[in-house]
Design a protein around this motif. Structure first.
Motif, PDB file in Angstrom:
ATOM      1  N   LEU A  27       7.064  -1.495  -4.568  1.00 53.21           N
ATOM      2  CA  LEU A  27       6.362  -0.571  -3.683  1.00 53.21           C
ATOM      3  C   LEU A  27       6.878   0.860  -3.836  1.00 53.21           C
ATOM      4  O   LEU A  27       6.096   1.806  -3.889  1.00 53.21           O
ATOM      5  CB  LEU A  27       6.521  -1.009  -2.223  1.00 53.21           C
ATOM      6  N   ALA A  66       9.967  -4.743  -2.702  1.00 53.13           N
ATOM      7  CA  ALA A  66      10.180  -3.415  -2.118  1.00 53.13           C
ATOM      8  C   ALA A  66      10.378  -2.364  -3.203  1.00 53.13           C
ATOM      9  O   ALA A  66       9.865  -1.241  -3.096  1.00 53.13           O
ATOM     10  CB  ALA A  66      11.378  -3.451  -1.174  1.00 53.13           C
ATOM     11  N   ILE A  74       8.663   3.017   4.674  1.00 60.50           N
ATOM     12  CA  ILE A  74       9.018   2.277   5.892  1.00 60.50           C
ATOM     13  C   ILE A  74       8.769   0.785   5.697  1.00 60.50           C
ATOM     14  O   ILE A  74       9.588  -0.050   6.094  1.00 60.50           O
ATOM     15  CB  ILE A  74       8.236   2.825   7.101  1.00 60.50           C
ATOM     16  N   SER A  75       7.652   0.439   5.069  1.00 59.47           N
ATOM     17  CA  SER A  75       7.364  -0.983   4.853  1.00 59.47           C
ATOM     18  C   SER A  75       8.378  -1.617   3.904  1.00 59.47           C
ATOM     19  O   SER A  75       8.771  -2.775   4.080  1.00 59.47           O
ATOM     20  CB  SER A  75       5.944  -1.170   4.336  1.00 59.47           C
ATOM     21  N   ALA A  76       8.824  -0.868   2.894  1.00 59.41           N
ATOM     22  CA  ALA A  76       9.844  -1.392   1.983  1.00 59.41           C
ATOM     23  C   ALA A  76      11.163  -1.621   2.722  1.00 59.41           C
ATOM     24  O   ALA A  76      11.829  -2.639   2.525  1.00 59.41           O
ATOM     25  CB  ALA A  76      10.052  -0.438   0.812  1.00 59.41           C
ATOM     26  N   ILE A 136      11.555  -2.186   5.971  1.00 54.00           N
ATOM     27  CA  ILE A 136      11.381  -3.324   6.883  1.00 54.00           C
ATOM     28  C   ILE A 136      11.420  -4.636   6.110  1.00 54.00           C
ATOM     29  O   ILE A 136      12.011  -5.624   6.559  1.00 54.00           O
ATOM     30  CB  ILE A 136      10.076  -3.174   7.681  1.00 54.00           C
ATOM     31  N   MET A 137      10.812  -4.654   4.928  1.00 54.10           N
ATOM     32  CA  MET A 137      10.798  -5.864   4.110  1.00 54.10           C
ATOM     33  C   MET A 137      12.214  -6.283   3.715  1.00 54.10           C
ATOM     34  O   MET A 137      12.577  -7.456   3.822  1.00 54.10           O
ATOM     35  CB  MET A 137       9.956  -5.617   2.859  1.00 54.10           C
ATOM     36  N   LEU A 170       4.615   5.538   4.925  1.00 53.01           N
ATOM     37  CA  LEU A 170       4.401   4.149   5.321  1.00 53.01           C
ATOM     38  C   LEU A 170       4.878   3.173   4.253  1.00 53.01           C
ATOM     39  O   LEU A 170       5.364   2.086   4.575  1.00 53.01           O
ATOM     40  CB  LEU A 170       2.918   3.914   5.624  1.00 53.01           C
ATOM     41  N   VAL A 171       4.744   3.547   2.986  1.00 54.31           N
ATOM     42  CA  VAL A 171       5.238   2.688   1.905  1.00 54.31           C
ATOM     43  C   VAL A 171       6.753   2.564   1.992  1.00 54.31           C
ATOM     44  O   VAL A 171       7.306   1.463   1.867  1.00 54.31           O
ATOM     45  CB  VAL A 171       4.811   3.237   0.528  1.00 54.31           C
TER      46      VAL A 171
END
Length: 82
Positions: free
Chosen positions: A72, A69, A9-11, A13-14, A6-7
Motif C-alpha cells: 500500500l 502494508a 493510516i490504513s497501513a 492500522i493493518m 488514508l493509505v
C-alpha cells in the motif's frame, strides 16, 4: 491528497492489528501449553513441539500484514500522489 493520508493510516492500522492479534495468539498458546503440561506432565515434550510449530505459523500473520502494508505504501500511495 486526502486519499494519500488514508493509505498511510490504513497501513499503520493493518500493522498494528496484526501485531495485536499475534500477541493475543501467543498469550493463548502459551497459556494452553502450561495448562496441558500441568494436567499431563508426561506429554509436555510433545505439546512443546506442537506449540513451536503453531508459533511458527502464527508468526506468518504479521509478516503478511507488513507485506500488504508495504504494498500500500510503496505501490498504491505513489500512484495517488501523482
Amino acid at each position: 491528497m486526502e486519499a494519500l493520508g488514508l493509505v498511510y493510516i490504513s497501513a499503520a492500522i493493518m500493522i498494528g492489528l496484526a501485531a495485536l492479534g499475534t500477541a493475543l495468539g501467543f498469550g493463548a498458546l502459551g497459556g494452553k501449553l502450561l495448562e496441558g503440561s500441568a494436567r499431563q506432565p508426561e506429554q509436555a515434550p510433545a505439546l512443546q513441539g506442537k506449540m513451536f510449530l503453531m508459533a511458527g505459523l502464527l508468526d506468518a500473520v504479521p509478516m503478511i500484514g507488513v507485506g500488504i502494508a508495504m504494498y500500500l505504501i510503496f505501490a498504491v500511495a505513489p500512484g495517488l500522489a501523482g
